[in-house]
Design a protein around this motif. Structure first.
Motif, mmCIF file in Angstrom:
data_model
loop_
_atom_site.group_PDB
_atom_site.id
_atom_site.type_symbol
_atom_site.label_atom_id
_atom_site.label_comp_id
_atom_site.label_asym_id
_atom_site.label_seq_id
_atom_site.Cartn_x
_atom_site.Cartn_y
_atom_site.Cartn_z
ATOM 1 N N MET A 1 43.894 35.042 47.590
ATOM 2 C CA MET A 1 42.784 34.448 46.737
ATOM 3 C C MET A 1 41.606 35.420 46.631
ATOM 4 S SD MET A 1 41.675 32.006 44.501
ATOM 5 C CE MET A 1 40.591 31.026 43.830
ATOM 6 N N GLN A 2 41.195 35.790 48.050
ATOM 7 C CA GLN A 2 39.687 36.438 48.054
ATOM 8 C C GLN A 2 39.843 37.884 47.377
ATOM 9 O OE1 GLN A 2 39.880 36.989 52.351
ATOM 10 N NE2 GLN A 2 40.390 39.164 52.141
ATOM 11 N N HIS A 3 40.888 38.368 46.943
ATOM 12 C CA HIS A 3 40.826 39.632 46.202
ATOM 13 C C HIS A 3 40.923 39.635 44.784
ATOM 14 C CE1 HIS A 3 40.778 41.845 50.135
ATOM 15 N NE2 HIS A 3 41.952 41.190 50.424
ATOM 16 N N LEU A 4 41.296 38.364 44.482
ATOM 17 C CA LEU A 4 41.328 38.101 42.920
ATOM 18 C C LEU A 4 40.418 38.709 41.905
ATOM 19 C CD1 LEU A 4 43.581 36.786 40.837
ATOM 20 C CD2 LEU A 4 42.151 34.691 40.970
ATOM 21 N N PRO A 5 39.247 38.677 42.189
ATOM 22 C CA PRO A 5 38.098 38.997 41.190
ATOM 23 C C PRO A 5 38.429 40.639 41.149
ATOM 24 C CG PRO A 5 36.981 37.453 42.599
ATOM 25 C CD PRO A 5 38.550 37.703 43.039
ATOM 26 N N ASN A 6 38.436 41.241 42.287
ATOM 27 C CA ASN A 6 38.611 42.705 42.191
ATOM 28 C C ASN A 6 40.072 43.075 41.579
ATOM 29 O OD1 ASN A 6 36.285 42.774 43.564
ATOM 30 N ND2 ASN A 6 37.037 43.115 45.541
ATOM 31 N N MET A 7 41.006 42.375 41.677
ATOM 32 C CA MET A 7 42.155 42.683 41.030
ATOM 33 C C MET A 7 42.011 42.696 39.626
ATOM 34 S SD MET A 7 44.844 40.979 43.859
ATOM 35 C CE MET A 7 45.989 40.488 42.758
ATOM 36 N N ALA A 38 39.745 42.869 27.666
ATOM 37 C CA ALA A 38 38.978 43.445 28.968
ATOM 38 C C ALA A 38 37.854 42.460 28.874
ATOM 39 C CB ALA A 38 38.617 44.714 28.455
ATOM 40 N N GLY A 39 37.257 42.201 27.885
ATOM 41 C CA GLY A 39 35.874 41.572 27.867
ATOM 42 C C GLY A 39 36.042 40.054 28.660
ATOM 43 N N VAL A 40 37.253 39.462 28.293
ATOM 44 C CA VAL A 40 37.509 38.022 28.733
ATOM 45 C C VAL A 40 37.909 38.260 30.296
ATOM 46 C CG1 VAL A 40 39.397 36.336 28.671
ATOM 47 C CG2 VAL A 40 38.426 37.070 26.830
ATOM 48 N N SER A 41 38.397 39.451 30.827
ATOM 49 C CA SER A 41 38.772 39.647 32.014
ATOM 50 C C SER A 41 37.205 39.748 32.826
ATOM 51 C CB SER A 41 39.686 40.988 32.384
ATOM 52 O OG SER A 41 39.041 42.159 31.959
ATOM 53 N N ASP A 42 36.422 40.682 32.264
ATOM 54 C CA ASP A 42 35.219 40.536 32.569
ATOM 55 C C ASP A 42 34.230 39.338 33.027
ATOM 56 O OD1 ASP A 42 32.667 42.026 33.767
ATOM 57 O OD2 ASP A 42 31.828 42.135 31.605
ATOM 58 N N GLY A 43 34.297 38.615 32.111
ATOM 59 C CA GLY A 43 33.652 37.230 32.642
ATOM 60 C C GLY A 43 34.717 36.420 33.487
ATOM 61 N N LEU A 44 35.934 36.400 33.354
ATOM 62 C CA LEU A 44 36.582 35.739 34.494
ATOM 63 C C LEU A 44 36.554 36.308 35.805
ATOM 64 C CD1 LEU A 44 39.062 33.504 34.722
ATOM 65 C CD2 LEU A 44 40.814 35.450 34.374
ATOM 66 N N ASP A 45 36.672 37.425 36.018
ATOM 67 C CA ASP A 45 36.478 37.944 37.401
ATOM 68 C C ASP A 45 34.919 37.631 37.862
ATOM 69 O OD1 ASP A 45 34.635 39.905 36.343
ATOM 70 O OD2 ASP A 45 35.722 41.833 36.827
ATOM 71 N N GLY A 46 34.030 37.489 37.231
ATOM 72 C CA GLY A 46 32.687 37.208 37.684
ATOM 73 C C GLY A 46 32.701 35.910 37.848
ATOM 74 N N TYR A 47 33.312 34.936 37.049
ATOM 75 C CA TYR A 47 33.254 33.419 37.071
ATOM 76 C C TYR A 47 33.997 33.106 38.568
ATOM 77 C CZ TYR A 47 34.524 28.566 36.802
ATOM 78 O OH TYR A 47 34.378 27.412 37.023
ATOM 79 N N ILE A 48 35.216 33.646 38.675
ATOM 80 C CA ILE A 48 35.868 33.361 39.938
ATOM 81 C C ILE A 48 35.058 33.850 40.990
ATOM 82 C CG2 ILE A 48 37.928 34.030 41.229
ATOM 83 C CD1 ILE A 48 39.286 33.993 38.464
ATOM 84 N N ALA A 49 34.331 35.007 41.062
ATOM 85 C CA ALA A 49 33.883 35.749 42.309
ATOM 86 C C ALA A 49 32.702 34.676 42.756
ATOM 87 C CB ALA A 49 33.312 36.974 41.998
ATOM 88 N N LYS A 50 31.939 34.267 41.771
ATOM 89 C CA LYS A 50 30.701 33.384 41.921
ATOM 90 C C LYS A 50 31.126 31.848 42.299
ATOM 91 C CE LYS A 50 27.715 36.331 39.118
ATOM 92 N NZ LYS A 50 27.333 36.716 37.816
ATOM 93 N N ARG A 51 31.958 31.299 41.564
ATOM 94 C CA ARG A 51 32.315 30.074 41.750
ATOM 95 C C ARG A 51 32.904 29.600 42.943
ATOM 96 N NH1 ARG A 51 33.381 25.371 42.420
ATOM 97 N NH2 ARG A 51 34.421 23.839 41.314
ATOM 98 N N PHE A 52 33.766 30.863 43.611
ATOM 99 C CA PHE A 52 34.470 30.428 44.776
ATOM 100 C C PHE A 52 34.026 31.298 45.868
ATOM 101 C CE2 PHE A 52 37.527 29.412 41.350
ATOM 102 C CZ PHE A 52 37.947 27.991 41.613
ATOM 103 N N GLY A 53 32.842 31.719 45.758
ATOM 104 C CA GLY A 53 32.182 32.740 46.965
ATOM 105 C C GLY A 53 32.698 34.021 47.213
ATOM 106 N N LEU A 54 33.439 34.585 46.142
ATOM 107 C CA LEU A 54 34.162 35.790 46.632
ATOM 108 C C LEU A 54 33.698 37.033 46.149
ATOM 109 C CD1 LEU A 54 37.706 34.188 45.249
ATOM 110 C CD2 LEU A 54 36.914 34.263 47.755
ATOM 111 N N VAL A 55 32.334 36.930 45.968
ATOM 112 C CA VAL A 55 31.686 38.180 45.503
ATOM 113 C C VAL A 55 31.844 39.084 46.805
ATOM 114 C CG1 VAL A 55 29.128 39.077 44.890
ATOM 115 C CG2 VAL A 55 30.037 36.808 44.264
ATOM 116 N N THR A 56 31.994 40.464 46.547
ATOM 117 C CA THR A 56 32.142 41.483 47.751
ATOM 118 C C THR A 56 31.266 42.716 47.219
ATOM 119 O OG1 THR A 56 33.992 42.592 46.588
ATOM 120 C CG2 THR A 56 34.556 40.626 48.090
#
Length: 185
Positions: A1-7, A38-56
């Motif tokens: 799960m921790q790499h999901l936003p980067n993936m 691509a735009g949706v993926s941009d919003g999704l990766d940012g949301y997941i990273a911030k929401r679940f503390g997965l910012v790297t």
């Protein structure tokens, strides 16, 4: 799960060659869908990273890079297809090079800096995206709104210049003033 936003960010980068090929083949509706995904993926990766503390730190570098690669690639292809002015691509790409170059100079002179897009920069990105979506939509559904693209091109030009000037101001002039105050104390 921790790499999901980067993936997800890497997936957005993988959309770029597909977008280029679709545009090359004049498949504007398919290109529009890829650009939207691509735009949706941009919003999704940012949301997941911030929401679940997965910012790297890697994500902080990859995410804006993926955005720039996507937008610059779209602009270059649209210019090659004569759908946007070539000079606009130069302005957009030069601003991005200015930011990257400024970042490299700044970090070499003053050390690491946290990159956060300004409101002007965010609005610039928004206008750039709107222009791409408008052009692709217009081509995909074969309609034309008189002067709309010209207004959007002007908006992209003005916000690109304003954003580039803002970064120059923030990194160059403000930093020099701050350094001058520190030295005098």
């Amino acid at each position: 799960m921790q790499h999901l936003p980067n993936m997800i960010t890497m997936l957005r980068m993988a959309f770029v060659p597909l977008l280029i090929l679709l545009l090359k083949d004049h498949r504007y509706l398919d290109a529009l869908w890829v650009f939207i995904m691509a735009g949706v993926s941009d919003g999704l990766d940012g949301y997941i990273a911030k929401r679940f503390g997965l910012v790297t730190q890697l994500g902080a570098i990859l995410d804006p890079l993926a955005d720039k690669v996507l937008l610059v690639s779209a602009y270059v292809m649209l210019a090659l297809l004569a759908l946007v002015p070539f000079w606009l691509v130069l302005v957009v790409a030069f601003r991005d090079l200015l930011i990257v170059g400024g970042y490299l100079v700044y970090t070499s002179l003053y050390g690491p800096v946290v990159m956060r897009p300004s409101r002007v920069s965010k609005f610039n990105t928004f206008t750039q995206i709107v222009l791409v979506v408008f052009v692709l939509t217009e081509r995909a559904f074969t309609f034309h709104i008189a002067h709309a693209q010209g207004v959007l091109v002007f908006a992209v030009l003005m916000t690109t210049i304003a954003s580039g000037a803002h970064y120059l101001w923030a990194w160059g002039i403000v930093r020099e003033v701050e350094a001058g105050h520190v030295e005098r104390r």
